[in-house]
Design an enzyme around this catalytic site. Structure first.
Site, PDB file in Angstrom:
ATOM      1  N   SER A   7      30.575 -19.836  31.216  1.00 50.30           N
ATOM      2  CA  SER A   7      30.702 -20.474  32.689  1.00 50.30           C
ATOM      3  C   SER A   7      29.183 -20.971  32.890  1.00 50.30           C
ATOM      4  O   SER A   7      28.075 -20.447  32.802  1.00 50.30           O
ATOM      5  CB  SER A   7      30.621 -20.163  33.955  1.00 50.30           C
ATOM      6  N   HIS A  32      33.831 -23.541  30.182  1.00 47.58           N
ATOM      7  CA  HIS A  32      34.573 -23.157  32.057  1.00 47.58           C
ATOM      8  C   HIS A  32      33.300 -23.794  32.744  1.00 47.58           C
ATOM      9  O   HIS A  32      32.437 -23.945  33.113  1.00 47.58           O
ATOM     10  CB  HIS A  32      34.691 -21.976  32.674  1.00 47.58           C
ATOM     11  N   ASP A  34      31.857 -25.107  36.930  1.00 49.93           N
ATOM     12  CA  ASP A  34      32.387 -24.548  37.989  1.00 49.93           C
ATOM     13  C   ASP A  34      32.430 -25.813  38.949  1.00 49.93           C
ATOM     14  O   ASP A  34      30.431 -25.792  39.198  1.00 49.93           O
ATOM     15  CB  ASP A  34      31.706 -23.506  38.336  1.00 49.93           C
ATOM     16  N   MET A  36      31.596 -26.831  43.123  1.00 49.09           N
ATOM     17  CA  MET A  36      31.815 -26.551  44.093  1.00 49.09           C
ATOM     18  C   MET A  36      30.834 -26.973  45.088  1.00 49.09           C
ATOM     19  O   MET A  36      30.055 -28.089  45.353  1.00 49.09           O
ATOM     20  CB  MET A  36      30.265 -25.630  44.148  1.00 49.09           C
ATOM     21  N   HIS A  65      37.102 -25.948  36.422  1.00 45.80           N
ATOM     22  CA  HIS A  65      37.463 -24.772  38.157  1.00 45.80           C
ATOM     23  C   HIS A  65      37.137 -25.338  39.157  1.00 45.80           C
ATOM     24  O   HIS A  65      35.460 -26.016  39.554  1.00 45.80           O
ATOM     25  CB  HIS A  65      36.936 -23.789  38.049  1.00 45.80           C
ATOM     26  N   MET A  67      36.017 -26.448  43.185  1.00 49.47           N
ATOM     27  CA  MET A  67      36.238 -25.231  44.479  1.00 49.47           C
ATOM     28  C   MET A  67      35.777 -25.968  45.781  1.00 49.47           C
ATOM     29  O   MET A  67      34.185 -26.009  45.768  1.00 49.47           O
ATOM     30  CB  MET A  67      35.016 -23.472  43.935  1.00 49.47           C
ATOM     31  N   MET A 136      40.314 -14.516  40.673  1.00 50.58           N
ATOM     32  CA  MET A 136      38.682 -14.851  40.277  1.00 50.58           C
ATOM     33  C   MET A 136      38.618 -13.256  41.065  1.00 50.58           C
ATOM     34  O   MET A 136      39.299 -12.453  42.115  1.00 50.58           O
ATOM     35  CB  MET A 136      38.318 -15.752  42.626  1.00 50.58           C
ATOM     36  N   GLY A 144      27.167 -13.846  39.290  1.00 49.72           N
ATOM     37  CA  GLY A 144      26.205 -12.815  38.964  1.00 49.72           C
ATOM     38  C   GLY A 144      26.371 -11.375  40.576  1.00 49.72           C
ATOM     39  O   GLY A 144      25.761 -10.358  40.219  1.00 49.72           O
ATOM     40  N   ASP A 172      38.263 -14.502  36.527  1.00 44.13           N
ATOM     41  CA  ASP A 172      36.931 -15.201  36.934  1.00 44.13           C
ATOM     42  C   ASP A 172      36.250 -14.390  37.249  1.00 44.13           C
ATOM     43  O   ASP A 172      36.241 -14.233  38.598  1.00 44.13           O
ATOM     44  CB  ASP A 172      37.005 -16.439  37.231  1.00 44.13           C
ATOM     45  N   GLY A 194      29.615 -16.051  33.199  1.00 45.48           N
ATOM     46  CA  GLY A 194      28.488 -16.920  32.978  1.00 45.48           C
ATOM     47  C   GLY A 194      27.614 -15.688  33.092  1.00 45.48           C
ATOM     48  O   GLY A 194      26.763 -16.220  31.785  1.00 45.48           O
TER      49      GLY A 194
END
Ligand code: DX5
Ligand code: ZN
Length: 211
Positions: A7, A32, A34, A36, A65, A67, A136, A144, A172, A194
């Site tokens: 990620s 991947h 992400d 957001m 992905h 979000m 998820m 993290g 993920d 990630g």
């Protein structure tokens, strides 16, 4: 063989171009990405223009992905940015079937992601037309975080639902060498990682250790 998708959320954003070349050399299977929106999740990351800028720098497939709320309004942008897979959250759409059809209309593979509190049952009506399911194992929004072991039963349940359909079951959040073992034994066939990959000094070794 299990697929590994680093990620980019954990990457050094000032060096993305060179880092994705390095990930390809480290034998990652997909990247991947992400996205957001600061509404569906309390964080902002990047959008289609950045993904489009990265596209010429690698042959690796892009696993986007989303979000975001109302992803239906943005599918066209991400399709044009060079996504190979577009995954939307079941919680963010009115009808999962309609959005899968919309993604497929751009000739792109379609995924549905589930937050930790969302039951696997939301997939049952659309399982025969999905290309990817993203479970998820953290609350989406930040890298993290700690892997939620209480999601393992859901991963196994979905593995059984998939049967012999050609669907990637991706996991993920909080993946490291230990939690990768748990996710794989529950039935995952792709792991998104990630922090674990980017904090490692040897990305090839990190990818190999997850596999
Ligand atoms: C969280 C993202 C994840 C995240 C994974 O909202 O969907 O892809 O970047 O990061 P780590 O591996 O650090 O949990
Ligand atoms: Zn993700």
């Amino acid at each position: 063989m299990i697929k590994i998708a680093p990620s980019l959320l954990a990457a050094d954003f000032s060096k993305l171009g060179e880092q994705i070349i390095h990930l390809e050399q480290a034998e990652a299977d997909m990247l991947h990405l992400d996205v957001m929106d600061g509404h569906f999740v309390p964080n902002l990351s990047f959008g289609a223009p950045l993904i489009k800028a990265l596209r010429p720098h690698t042959h690796l497939p892009f696993d986007v992905h989303l979000m975001v709320n109302q992803p239906e309004k943005m599918i066209e942008w991400f399709a044009a940015s060079g996504a190979d897979y577009i995954t939307v959250h079941a919680e963010a759409v009115e009808d999962v079937s309609t959005v899968i059809d919309l993604i497929h209309s751009f000739n792109i593979k379609a995924g549905i992601a589930l937050k930790p509190h969302t039951e696997a049952d939301v997939l049952s009506r659309v399982i025969d037309k999905l290309d990817l399911i993203l479970v998820m194992t953290v609350e989406p929004g930040f890298g993290g975080q700690k892997f939620m072991e209480n999601q393992l039963a859901k991963i196994s349940k979905i593995r059984n639902m998939i049967n012999d359909c050609n669907i990637i079951l991706s996991v993920d959040g909080g993946i490291n060498a230990q939690t990768a073992l748990l996710a794989k034994s529950a039935g995952a066939d792709m792991l998104v990682a990630g922090t674990y990959v980017f904090q490692s000094s040897d990305w090839s070794q990190a990818v190999a250790s997850l596999r």
